[in-house]
Design an enzyme around this catalytic site. Structure first.
Site, PDB file in Angstrom:
ATOM      1  CB  SER A 156      38.052  40.939  44.597  1.00  0.00           C
ATOM      2  OG  SER A 156      38.788  41.861  45.390  1.00  0.00           O
ATOM      3  CG  HIS A 177      35.924  38.700  41.032  1.00  0.00           C
ATOM      4  ND1 HIS A 177      36.131  37.727  41.986  1.00  0.00           N
ATOM      5  CD2 HIS A 177      37.057  39.458  41.037  1.00  0.00           C
ATOM      6  CE1 HIS A 177      37.310  37.889  42.540  1.00  0.00           C
ATOM      7  NE2 HIS A 177      37.897  38.932  41.975  1.00  0.00           N
ATOM      8  CD  GLU A 189      33.959  34.538  42.296  1.00  0.00           C
ATOM      9  OE1 GLU A 189      34.013  33.610  43.109  1.00  0.00           O
ATOM     10  OE2 GLU A 189      34.267  35.731  42.577  1.00  0.00           O
ATOM     11  CG  ASN A 227      38.433  36.865  46.922  1.00  0.00           C
ATOM     12  OD1 ASN A 227      39.387  36.112  46.805  1.00  0.00           O
ATOM     13  ND2 ASN A 227      38.346  38.007  46.263  1.00  0.00           N
TER      14      ASN A 227
END
Length: 321
Positions: A156, A177, A189, A227
């Site tokens: 991540s 991800h 992702e 993130n």
């Protein structure tokens, strides 16, 4: 005769080029790491008809992972087959019981990663968030996996390029991800580095869709999409509190009622883990030390040093019983 030979060579080369450009249909998957994320990825892959091998260091860990997958499947089936009235003795819909049985048949476990990657199409790594440890794993597996095998990391926060460079298959390396809890969260992702081939990228997108997820693509930038937006948002909330501009309680209420978020930033930090958040922001700060979004927080550092890591330790920004 010479013309025929040259024609044959050209035709063969053309066929090889076409085969090389063709997307890989992923059928066999190896997931490295039997923790929450790895087990979740293995579950959704097996549930969607893929042959899956889940790998970890000990049989004890893998037994716990398998039990967790079984419990998760029971919860999934109660929702998935809620309209089917027939249930078994555990009140699981009969159609759901068949689904669980079929899913578990697609799943095996192993403690020997090198031995199982020789026949896999995709290796997904979901181990500790440590660049050195991940690189060592990929470097070792690179020697045993077939040429066609794609490697992917569920990281991540780490750059996929740095992981890919530990192998000889940079063109067959990308990021996948997933989000926690994997069986429930629809997003994946898909990360494409400058070296990732279009064929690899499309294969990873297709795989994400095949396991029932909605993939989005992103370049290999720190934090990818979610993130990259979420972590600076949480850190700015901490800075707001550090400056004394508002209480953490009022900041949480404001973001829940004003922005419609299910959790406030401090509640989310405690849920994610303060150590995890610190690890991410420290890593990004080392990459871009002049970026104010990535500046460390004295308060966050203090709480982590005191082992107040959030819900998992009973105390973070808030206390938990």
């Amino acid at each position: 005769m010479a013309f025929a030979t040259r024609h044959f060579v050209r035709a063969a080369s053309s066929a090889a080029a076409t085969a090389a450009a063709k997307k890989l249909v992923i059928k066999h998957v190896t997931v490295i790491g039997g923790g929450l994320m790895g087990a979740g990825i293995a579950q959704v892959a097996a549930a969607s008809g893929h042959t899956v091998v889940l790998v970890d260091q000990s049989d004890e860990i893998l037994k716990k992972s398998t039990k967790g997958i079984e419990e998760s499947l029971k919860r999934v089936t109660k929702k998935k087959f809620a309209d089917k009235p027939e249930v078994d003795i555990y009140f699981i819909p009969l159609a759901g019981a068949e689904f669980i049985e079929k899913t578990l048949k697609n799943l095996t476990t192993s403690t020997d990663a090198a031995a199982v990657v020789h026949s896999t199409d995709l290796v997904i790594e979901a181990i500790v968030e440590n660049l050195e440890v991940k690189n060592e794993l990929f470097k070792r597996l690179d020697k045993f996996a077939p040429d066609h095998t794609i490697f992917a990391s569920n990281t991540s926060s780490l750059q996929i390029t740095n992981l890919a460079n530990s192998t000889t298959r940079q063109d067959r390396f990308g990021g996948l991800h997933f989000f926690n809890p994997v069986p429930m969260m629809k997003l994946v992702e898909v990360i494409k580095t400058p070296m990732t081939s279009q064929k690899t990228f499309e294969s990873l997108m297709d795989f994400s869709k095949a396991v029932g997820k909605s993939p989005v693509s992103c370049k290999d930038t720190p934090g990818f999409i979610v993130n990259r937006l979420l972590v600076p948002y949480m850190m700015e909330a901490v800075r707001l509190f550090e400056r004394g501009d508002a209480s953490k309680e009022d900041i949480d209420v404001a973001m829940k009622l004003g922005a419609g978020y299910p959790m406030g930033p401090f509640e989310l930090l405690d849920y994610v883990g303060l150590d995890t958040s610190k690890y991410i922001i420290d890593g990004w700060h080392s990459l871009e030390p002049n970026n104010p979004l990535f500046a460390p927080s004295p308060l966050l550092n203090k709480l982590v040093a005191e082992k107040k890591l959030g819900k998992k330790t009973g105390e973070g920004f808030y206390k938990y019983k």
